[in-house]
Write an enzyme that holds these catalytic residues in place. Structure first.
Site, PDB file in Angstrom:
ATOM      1  N   ARG A 101       0.822  -1.208   0.000  1.00  0.00           N
ATOM      2  CA  ARG A 101       0.000   0.000   0.000  1.00  0.00           C
ATOM      3  C   ARG A 101       0.854   1.256   0.000  1.00  0.00           C
ATOM      4  NH1 ARG A 101      -4.099   1.878   4.856  1.00  0.00           N
ATOM      5  NH2 ARG A 101      -2.289   2.948   5.682  1.00  0.00           N
ATOM      6  N   CYS A 103      -0.037   5.404   0.829  1.00  0.00           N
ATOM      7  CA  CYS A 103      -1.092   6.282   1.345  1.00  0.00           C
ATOM      8  C   CYS A 103      -0.517   7.686   1.427  1.00  0.00           C
ATOM      9  CB  CYS A 103      -1.563   5.818   2.724  1.00  0.00           C
ATOM     10  SG  CYS A 103      -2.992   6.732   3.355  1.00  0.00           S
TER      11      CYS A 103
END
Length: 124
Positions: A101, A103
């Protein structure tokens, strides 16, 4: 390439597809917290908006014949990094396999929403 489209997620608001499949890999466009039934932004806080984003992603994943368990990578955009912990609470309920991920906080998101998420998943 194969276009993925579903009425259970918001229609694209520009010249793009909800998702594309290439060589058994699903690439989604970013999903924002639009309720596909009403066309309106769902929720006023980060958790309610993140829930709608996850519902929209779930609908696209289902339309592609896959699920959250097959997600390899997500990219998450937040309007305010102060929402990071609250966003993570919702995110963790859906991405239990902990995909890779990124972010980031951004200056502005479409329709001034609080979050947007895109993903890459296997469709095998």
């Amino acid at each position: 390439m194969k276009v993925v489209a579903t009425n259970n997620a918001p229609a694209a608001i520009g010249p793009y597809s909800q998702a594309m499949i290439l060589n058994d890999v699903l690439f989604t466009s970013g999903q924002i917290p639009i309720n596909p039934a009403t066309g309106e932004i769902e929720g006023t806080d980060i958790q309610a908006q993140a829930e709608q984003v996850m519902k929209n992603l779930g609908a696209v994943l289902e339309a592609a014949g896959t699920s959250f368990e097959n997600v390899a990578k997500t990219t998450c955009f937040l309007a305010d990094m102060a929402d990071f912990a609250a966003f993570n609470e919702v995110y963790a309920k859906y991405f239990i396999n902990k995909p890779a991920r990124s972010c980031v906080a951004v200056k502005t998101l479409p329709k001034n929403v609080l979050c947007e998420v895109e993903l890459i998943a296997s469709v095998k």
